[in-house]
Design an enzyme around this catalytic site. Structure first.
Site, PDB file in Angstrom:
ATOM      1  N   GLU A 277      -0.093  17.468 -11.270  1.00 12.19           N
ATOM      2  CA  GLU A 277      -0.576  16.642 -10.115  1.00 12.19           C
ATOM      3  C   GLU A 277      -0.478  15.078 -10.449  1.00 12.19           C
ATOM      4  O   GLU A 277      -1.167  14.362 -10.213  1.00 12.19           O
ATOM      5  CB  GLU A 277      -1.873  16.683  -9.600  1.00 12.19           C
ATOM      6  CG  GLU A 277      -2.257  18.466  -9.470  1.00 12.19           C
ATOM      7  CD  GLU A 277      -3.522  18.659  -9.172  1.00 12.19           C
ATOM      8  OE1 GLU A 277      -4.413  17.754  -9.560  1.00 12.19           O
ATOM      9  OE2 GLU A 277      -4.029  19.740  -8.891  1.00 12.19           O
ATOM     10  N   PRO A 278       0.694  14.473 -10.474  1.00 15.06           N
ATOM     11  CA  PRO A 278       1.112  13.181 -10.859  1.00 15.06           C
ATOM     12  C   PRO A 278       1.169  12.464  -9.577  1.00 15.06           C
ATOM     13  O   PRO A 278       1.791  12.731  -8.622  1.00 15.06           O
ATOM     14  CB  PRO A 278       2.357  13.281 -11.457  1.00 15.06           C
ATOM     15  CG  PRO A 278       3.099  14.122 -10.970  1.00 15.06           C
ATOM     16  CD  PRO A 278       2.144  15.323 -10.851  1.00 15.06           C
ATOM     17  N   GLY A 279       0.507  11.173  -9.710  1.00 11.94           N
ATOM     18  CA  GLY A 279       0.544  10.467  -8.425  1.00 11.94           C
ATOM     19  C   GLY A 279       0.849   9.031  -8.752  1.00 11.94           C
ATOM     20  O   GLY A 279       2.111   8.592  -8.527  1.00 11.94           O
ATOM     21  N   CYS A 346     -13.801 -12.260   4.779  1.00  9.83           N
ATOM     22  CA  CYS A 346     -14.935 -13.038   4.640  1.00  9.83           C
ATOM     23  C   CYS A 346     -15.878 -12.356   3.584  1.00  9.83           C
ATOM     24  O   CYS A 346     -16.922 -11.963   3.758  1.00  9.83           O
ATOM     25  CB  CYS A 346     -15.588 -13.284   5.816  1.00  9.83           C
ATOM     26  SG  CYS A 346     -14.655 -14.032   7.119  1.00  9.83           S
ATOM     27  N   GLU A 347     -15.330 -12.168   2.434  1.00 11.47           N
ATOM     28  CA  GLU A 347     -16.006 -11.658   1.180  1.00 11.47           C
ATOM     29  C   GLU A 347     -15.611 -12.423  -0.071  1.00 11.47           C
ATOM     30  O   GLU A 347     -14.589 -12.512  -0.190  1.00 11.47           O
ATOM     31  CB  GLU A 347     -15.972 -10.208   1.232  1.00 11.47           C
ATOM     32  CG  GLU A 347     -16.625  -9.425   2.168  1.00 11.47           C
ATOM     33  CD  GLU A 347     -16.738  -7.937   1.947  1.00 11.47           C
ATOM     34  OE1 GLU A 347     -16.866  -7.903   0.693  1.00 11.47           O
ATOM     35  OE2 GLU A 347     -16.720  -7.237   2.675  1.00 11.47           O
TER      36      GLU A 347
END
Ligand code: LLP
Length: 421
Positions: A277-279, A346-347
């Protein structure tokens, strides 16, 4: 290897200068290279073949980059899909990936999602717990079908990497424990509505050493042999994803060839079909995020903020995992300046990197975040009511928008104001 190189018109994806895409589509924008996606898939597949792994199911992890055009490129090469929601199953089907190549994983599948997957006829549902097994059995019985299930086993192996993406330790929420796997498998084998087809594991992501994977896969081999020894039918062993990619500041990950050789060794002679299941290893280095410098805010005390038009809502990996992405100006230039690269959200967390030495930049310059093809656009949001970042696919000298930036009218039209407000 990827297809992002400097040419006469600056940083180029295959045959298309990124600046041209920025001019036509606007920024921020994700750009993917079809040739790189294809190359990464083929390298992974060929490495397994060379290591003696016959006919593997390579179920690309849709969560890494779930654009339907990307899925279609991979599906046409024979990729299957590892999915974790009804939405992802639908995306894979929409991309023409046949149901028999779709694996449905995830710790909390809802009843309606299980119904959908069973009706679609997916290759296997990876079961993560006993209550989930009971739910799948009940749904399958109602529908009058036999559910093909594989048990995701938690091998209790630490894979290193960032704690937020480690999945293979017993304290993580994923999978049934080794102790219960054999009992559940045997019970399921006697259930009329269940057809256990195999076992699965996935121990984490951005793994840069083979040792933990070897340890987990060896345990899985032992489990398969135990089940076969008990006379149970085991057709598949799904070894998950997790192989890391170079992010330029990271330890070099093992190559697909080294990974495949290890898999070949550990599974030699095991009479099952292997699935993967490579992503990230397929998609990360096949994509970049292009952004424009809005301005440079130099404080008298010395700190220089490079304020760009991409933000944490477009690429959350640095804010969420302290991830490192190489940043390159689209036009190569000499010299060096040290910047904190920040977005407009705004963080304070909307900081891509601090104290990064880059070539000197000015307002209007374009930069690319490298290795952003996996877990980039797929994790983007509209926080701060910033339009969802668009995606572009390049193929040689041509390119196409594969997800358009929504208009403000489209965004606002999704909100419904009741007549009593
Ligand atoms: N299979 C399962 C069951 C998974 O949970 C995952 C990833 C994969 C396969 C694919 O893993 P990969 O080959 O891509 O490492 N958002 C994080 C990564 C989260 C990975 C979640 N599971 C990041 O940006 O680093």
């Amino acid at each position: 290897m990827n297809h992002f190189e400097y040419g006469p018109e600056g940083l180029t994806c295959e045959g298309v200068p990124l600046a041209r895409i920025a001019a036509e589509v606007g920024t921020p924008v994700y750009v993917y290279s079809r040739a790189t996606l294809e190359r990464h898939f083929t390298v992974f597949r060929d490495a397994l073949e060379l290591a003696g792994v016959a006919d593997p199911l390579i179920a690309y992890a849709v969560k890494a980059n779930s654009n339907v055009a990307v899925l279609k490129v991979l599906g046409e090469l024979g990729a299957g899909a590892d999915t974790v929601s009804e939405g992802e199953v639908r995306r894979a089907l929409a991309a023409g990936i046949p149901a028999e190549r779709i694996v449905f994983s995830g710790v909390g599948k809802a009843r309606r999602e299980i119904e959908f997957a069973l009706q679609a006829g997916v290759a296997e549902i990876n079961v993560e717990s006993e209550p989930e097994l009971n739910l799948i059995a009940a749904v399958a019985a109602e529908l009058g079908v036999r559910a093909k299930v594989a048990f995701r086993v938690n091998p209790d192996v630490a894979a290193g990497g960032h704690a937020k993406i480690a999945t293979g330790k017993a304290e993580n929420k994923f999978g049934v424990s080794f102790a219960e796997a054999a009992r559940l498998y045997a019970n399921a084998s006697n259930h009329a509505a269940l057809e256990p087809v195999g076992v699965a594991c996935h121990i984490g992501s951005q793994i840069t050493e083979l040792a933990p994977m070897r340890a987990a896969f060896s345990k899985m081999r032992g489990l398969v042999e135990q089940l076969l020894g008990e006379g149970l039918s085991v057709e598949r062993l799904d070894l998950g994803g997790g192989l890391g990619v170079p992010y330029f500041n990271h330890p070099e990950p093992p190559s697909p060839a080294d990974f495949a050789a290890m898999v070949g060794e550990v599974t030699a002679g095991l009479p099952v079909r292997l699935a993967f299941e490579p992503g990230r290893v397929i998609a990360a280095n096949a994509g970049v995020l292009v952004s424009e410098v809005i301005h440079i805010h130099a404080r008298p005390e010395g700190r220089k903020f490079l304020v760009i038009d991409a933000a944490m809502n477009d690429l959350v990996r640095p804010a969420m995992y302290d991830a490192f992405h190489d940043i390159r100006p689209l036009t190569r230039r000499d010299g060096e300046a040290v910047y904190d690269v920040v977005g407009p959200v705004c963080e304070t967390g909307d900081t891509f990197t601090r104290d990064r030495a880059l070539p000197p930049l000015a307002a209007g310059d374009l930069v690319a975040f490298m290795s952003a093809g996996a877990y980039g656009a797929a994790m983007a949001s509209e926080y701060n009511t910033r339009p969802l970042v668009p995606e572009v696919l390049v193929d040689g000298d041509r390119f196409a928008v594969i997800r358009a930036r929504p208009t403000y009218d489209e965004m606002l039209a999704r909100d419904l104001v009741p007549d009593w407000v």
